[in-house]
Design an enzyme around this catalytic site. Structure first.
Site, short mmCIF file in Angstrom:
data_model
loop_
_atom_site.label_atom_id
_atom_site.label_comp_id
_atom_site.label_asym_id
_atom_site.label_seq_id
_atom_site.Cartn_x
_atom_site.Cartn_y
_atom_site.Cartn_z
CE LYS A 69 56.14 44.34 72.69
NZ LYS A 69 55.33 44.15 71.49
CG ASP A 91 51.10 38.20 66.80
OD1 ASP A 91 51.65 37.10 66.88
OD2 ASP A 91 51.73 39.27 66.88
#
Length: 255
Positions: free
Chosen positions: A40, A128
């Site tokens: 991101k 994650d």
């Protein structure tokens, strides 16, 4: 040199904590580098007045060449913090973890650390999936301490468990070690008790606790860390305290 990798599941508040920690170190007179290791590429935005930084992978893709100078991919933000974003591949194509490895190799070629001579290096890493690329900061010796950001939410604790397992897989190779947990409050039911129970089970200390605060959001809306916005606030004190703990631990390690 203090080298810290800050991990946690997506959306848990890693970038907020990392950038405020970077700002706290800078306010304490330290030379700081913050490297965002998330596709991101928004880790450093609140150190740069809300302006996004062109990621390394974007530069290489758009220019079809590697940068030859640090200032082509890095920018100084609040307090002189040197900001770098790895970015990622074109969405749907390629591996984001591979982008981290390529960026780290490039930064070595550009002699980042020899040139800038930082006191503190912070890596903001998506946790994650702790695959080869996302494990690079701890696996390749770039970071020496790992801080895991979690809340009392089930999936945040699940990710924290995966990250702690990954780090401990490398402990016998003298790679990074877990320094502790940061409880970033989401005000879920029995949150403190849940995180304390997890910490006791995994034998990981809680080294920082950040209350849920509209103050952080208010300053982020202005493209600032809370340290830049109000260094004397109660929230800012939490980040200064964490910075002090990390520095004290590093001093003991060196001794």
């Amino acid at each position: 040199m203090l080298k810290v990798a800050i991990y946690g599941k997506g959306g848990i508040g890693k970038s907020t904590i990392t950038s405020n920690l970077a700002a706290a170190f800078a306010a304490m007179g330290k030379r700081v580098i913050q490297i965002g290791c998330d596709p991101k590429a928004d880790s450093t935005i609140n150190l740069l007045g809300g302006e996004p930084l062109r990621p390394v992978m974007n530069y290489m893709r758009e220019e079809d060449e590697e940068p030859e100078e640090l200032d082509q991919i890095a920018k100084e933000g609040f307090g002189g913090v040197l900001c770098i974003e790895t970015g990622g591949p074109t969405p749907g194509l390629g591996c984001a973890g591979r982008g981290i490895i390529a960026t780290f190799q490039l930064l070595e070629d550009l002699r980042l650390f020899e040139t800038y001579k930082p006191d503190v290096v912070l890596y903001d890493v998506l946790g994650d999936v702790v695959c080869g690329g996302f494990a690079a900061p701890i696996r390749e010796g770039y970071a020496e301490k790992v801080v895991i950001v979690t809340s009392g939410e089930k999936m945040a604790l699940y990710a924290a468990n995966n990250i702690s397992s990954a780090v401990r897989n490398f402990e016998d190779r003298s790679y990074a070690r877990i320094f502790g947990l940061i409880l970033n409050h989401r005000n879920v039911e029995n949150e403190t008790e849940k995180v304390q129970a997890f910490a006791e089970e995994k034998q990981i200390p809680i080294v920082g606790e950040i209350p849920r605060s509209d103050e952080i959001i208010r300053w982020e809306d202005q493209g600032k860390t809370v340290i830049e916005g109000d260094a004397d606030s109660e929230i800012s004190k939490r980040f200064f305290e964490l910075a002090e703990k990390l520095l004290e631990d590093e001093t003991e390690r060196v001794r």
